[in-house]
Scaffold this active site. Structure first.
Site, PDB file in Angstrom:
ATOM      1  N   SER A  80       0.843  -1.195   0.000  1.00  0.00           N
ATOM      2  CA  SER A  80       0.000   0.000   0.000  1.00  0.00           C
ATOM      3  C   SER A  80       0.876   1.241   0.000  1.00  0.00           C
ATOM      4  O   SER A  80       2.014   1.222   0.452  1.00  0.00           O
ATOM      5  CB  SER A  80      -0.917  -0.031   1.229  1.00  0.00           C
ATOM      6  OG  SER A  80      -0.933   1.217   1.857  1.00  0.00           O
ATOM      7  N   LYS A  81       0.288   2.323  -0.537  1.00  0.00           N
ATOM      8  CA  LYS A  81       1.003   3.601  -0.568  1.00  0.00           C
ATOM      9  C   LYS A  81       1.460   4.001   0.823  1.00  0.00           C
ATOM     10  O   LYS A  81       2.399   4.751   0.979  1.00  0.00           O
ATOM     11  CB  LYS A  81       0.060   4.709  -1.055  1.00  0.00           C
ATOM     12  CG  LYS A  81      -0.221   4.686  -2.526  1.00  0.00           C
ATOM     13  CD  LYS A  81      -1.154   5.837  -2.858  1.00  0.00           C
ATOM     14  CE  LYS A  81      -2.072   5.403  -3.972  1.00  0.00           C
ATOM     15  NZ  LYS A  81      -3.079   6.376  -4.320  1.00  0.00           N
ATOM     16  N   ARG A  82       0.741   3.531   1.816  1.00  0.00           N
ATOM     17  CA  ARG A  82       1.029   3.947   3.182  1.00  0.00           C
ATOM     18  C   ARG A  82       2.114   3.104   3.845  1.00  0.00           C
ATOM     19  O   ARG A  82       2.626   3.476   4.883  1.00  0.00           O
ATOM     20  CB  ARG A  82      -0.247   3.942   4.023  1.00  0.00           C
ATOM     21  CG  ARG A  82      -1.118   5.164   3.758  1.00  0.00           C
ATOM     22  CD  ARG A  82      -2.514   4.978   4.315  1.00  0.00           C
ATOM     23  NE  ARG A  82      -3.206   3.899   3.631  1.00  0.00           N
ATOM     24  CZ  ARG A  82      -3.820   4.045   2.456  1.00  0.00           C
ATOM     25  NH1 ARG A  82      -3.831   5.211   1.857  1.00  0.00           N
ATOM     26  NH2 ARG A  82      -4.414   3.031   1.870  1.00  0.00           N
TER      27      ARG A  82
END
Ligand code: GLU
Ligand code: ZN
Length: 488
Positions: free
Chosen positions: A258-260
């Site tokens: 995930s981008k996070r």
């Protein structure tokens, strides 16, 4: 070599650049370079609520740092600009008008509540939950009535009601059933055009021949194919591009990266000191292989070898350890001179040297960087290894001392003091003779105490070389201070 192949990298400037997006950029870049095609960089900034100028700058800056040069795009220009969608509103309005005039679109007045309620019913009746075509055939009078109630209308695309099949460049034949691709929104109630419209419109106007993008966008392809048919019909598109969907990148626990996730952040790699070539080398392996087990290559070598046949449709696993190992390979591969240059900002940030090194600092860097080149896997880890060479006094963790330390250090001073030749070999011979041969200590034990006194650490660059670089006075001083502290 030039060709008609045109590919694009078209991120939205929201948040920080992440590795998934860079992998997409890299594959497009490599495909363009391999085929002599054109690499277009387009900024999809039509979502004013989420896009930011900072993020836009970060994107450009990242692409430049990585060396992924674009042939058309921001700051470079090109025949199909502007390349920021926020500057293309008039173009989209014009296309929307043409689509409307040819009957490809219709206004939809349904409110979110109404849509949700009908979707719920569809779910209960086990029908596909997408838009049900409610406003498809409203009469002008019905539309006017909704308008007079003050309802805002979105603009929907009228899907042809057929299944969509395409031959994906990476996944082979893919089919979406008509009922899974309902009429979709092109323009918001407030007039803002959406990705669903502007992305294919720009692909058409910019003559993109191959769309290579992440698998998460697979479901938007049938809609884009349908829209392309319409765009060709109204003369906006000349042809429909081919589509290829790059495999998912999985992170920890077999979940999609995930981008996070912290290892997603491109800024993190820059900060910790990955070489751009190394990062691209690793990202290339997320779905592509050079063959013959070759896993170390430059971006240029990748481009030379890059074909879509070697892109694997199966999910790729992101492995930070492997990425770091490849970075270490790159650090060992470059010249000591280049490595020294790359280390300067890291060492300066750690307070070891000035931003523009003095002559003295440069000389010491040139001597000491070769000592650590073999054992570095990130640029930032150099400061810890080199600190003792750029400071007046070292702090020693008392747990490094052993019962023998005091006598070892005292004896070391005795044999080093008279040395006329302060070279690595002379230092090594003197200490080995005194501590190992004479005192009968194991080398590891004997030299461990000397290492602690000189470097303050248990692990350090090669000890005798380091002592040569530090010079006799500094070494004797550090040994002496340690003996004093052990006596106290
Ligand atoms: N702006 C879109 C994104 O960042 C581009 C998707 C595409 O390549 O079509 O997801
Ligand atoms: Zn509707």
């Amino acid at each position: 070599m030039t060709s008609d192949i045109r590919v694009r990298f078209c991120p939205s400037p929201t948040g920080n650049p992440h590795v998934g997006m860079i992998r997409t950029a890299l594959f497009n870049w490599a495909f363009a370079r391999h085929t002599g095609g054109t690499f277009v960089f387009r900024i999809e900034d039509t979502d004013s609520a989420r896009d930011s100028q900072e993020s836009y700058q970060a994107l450009l800056d990242s692409m430049r740092w990585l060396g992924l040069t674009w042939d058309e795009g921001p700051e470079v220009g090109g025949p199909f600009g502007p390349y920021r969608q926020s500057e293309r509103s008039a173009i989209y309005q014009d296309v929307v008008g043409k689509l409307h005039d040819s009957g490809y679109t219709y206004p939809c007045f349904c409110t979110t509540e109404e849509l949700n309620a009908r979707r719920e019913v569809a779910r209960q009746e086990k029908r596909a939950p997408g838009y049900d075509g409610h406003c498809r055939n409203l009469s002008t009078a019905e539309q006017d009535k909704f308008r007079s109630e003050g309802r805002e209308a979105v603009i929907r695309f009228r899907m042809p009601g057929t299944d969509f099949t395409w031959n994906d460049l990476i996944r082979g034949e893919v089919t979406f059933k008509a009922e899974h691709v309902p009429d979709f929104v092109l323009v918001r109630g407030n007039g803002e055009p959406l990705y669903t419209l502007v992305n294919p419109v720009d692909d058409a106007l910019m003559r993109i021949s191959h769309v290579l993008r992440g698998e998460d966008l697979l479901s938007s392809t049938p809609r884009q194919l349908a829209l392309f048919d319409a765009l060709r019909h109204i003369g906006v598109a000349h042809f429909t591009p081919e589509y290829g969907h790059l495999p998912y990148v999985m992170g920890e626990g077999n979940k999609k990266l995930s981008k996070r996730d912290p290892e997603s952040s491109l800024a993190m790699y820059r900060e910790i000191g990955y070489l751009p070539e190394a990062l691209l080398n690793y990202l290339a392996l997320l779905g592509w292989s050079m063959g013959n087990d070759v896993e170390f290559f430059s971006p240029t070598q990748m481009a030379e070898a890059f074909t879509l046949e070697r892109v694997n449709p199966n999910p790729a696993r992101f492995d930070l350890k492997k990425c770091t190992a490849i970075n270490g390979d790159w650090i060992r591969f470059i010249s000591p001179l280049l490595l020294t240059e790359l280390l300067v900002p890291f060492l300066a940030r750690a307070g070891l040297i000035s931003e523009v090194p003095t002559e003295q600092e440069s000389a010491r860097l040139n001597q000491s960087v070769p000592l650590i080149q073999q054992r570095l896997d990130t640029l930032s880890s150099a400061s810890e290894l080199l600190a003792f060479l750029f400071t007046d006094s070292v702090a020693i963790d008392p747990s490094l001392w052993t019962d023998e330390s005091q006598s070892v250090l005292a004896r070391s001073i005795e044999v080093l003091e008279p040395l006329a030749d302060w070279g690595t070999d002379a230092i090594h011979n003197a200490l080995r003779f005194a501590l190992v041969d004479d005192m009968g200590l194991k080398p590891k034990l004997a030299f461990g105490s000397v290492r602690a006194a000189i470097t303050g650490q248990k692990i350090s660059p090669p000890l005798f070389e380091s002592m040569e670089i530090l010079g006799k006075n500094t070494c004797l001083e550090r040994l002496g201070r340690s003996v004093e502290s052990l006596q106290a």
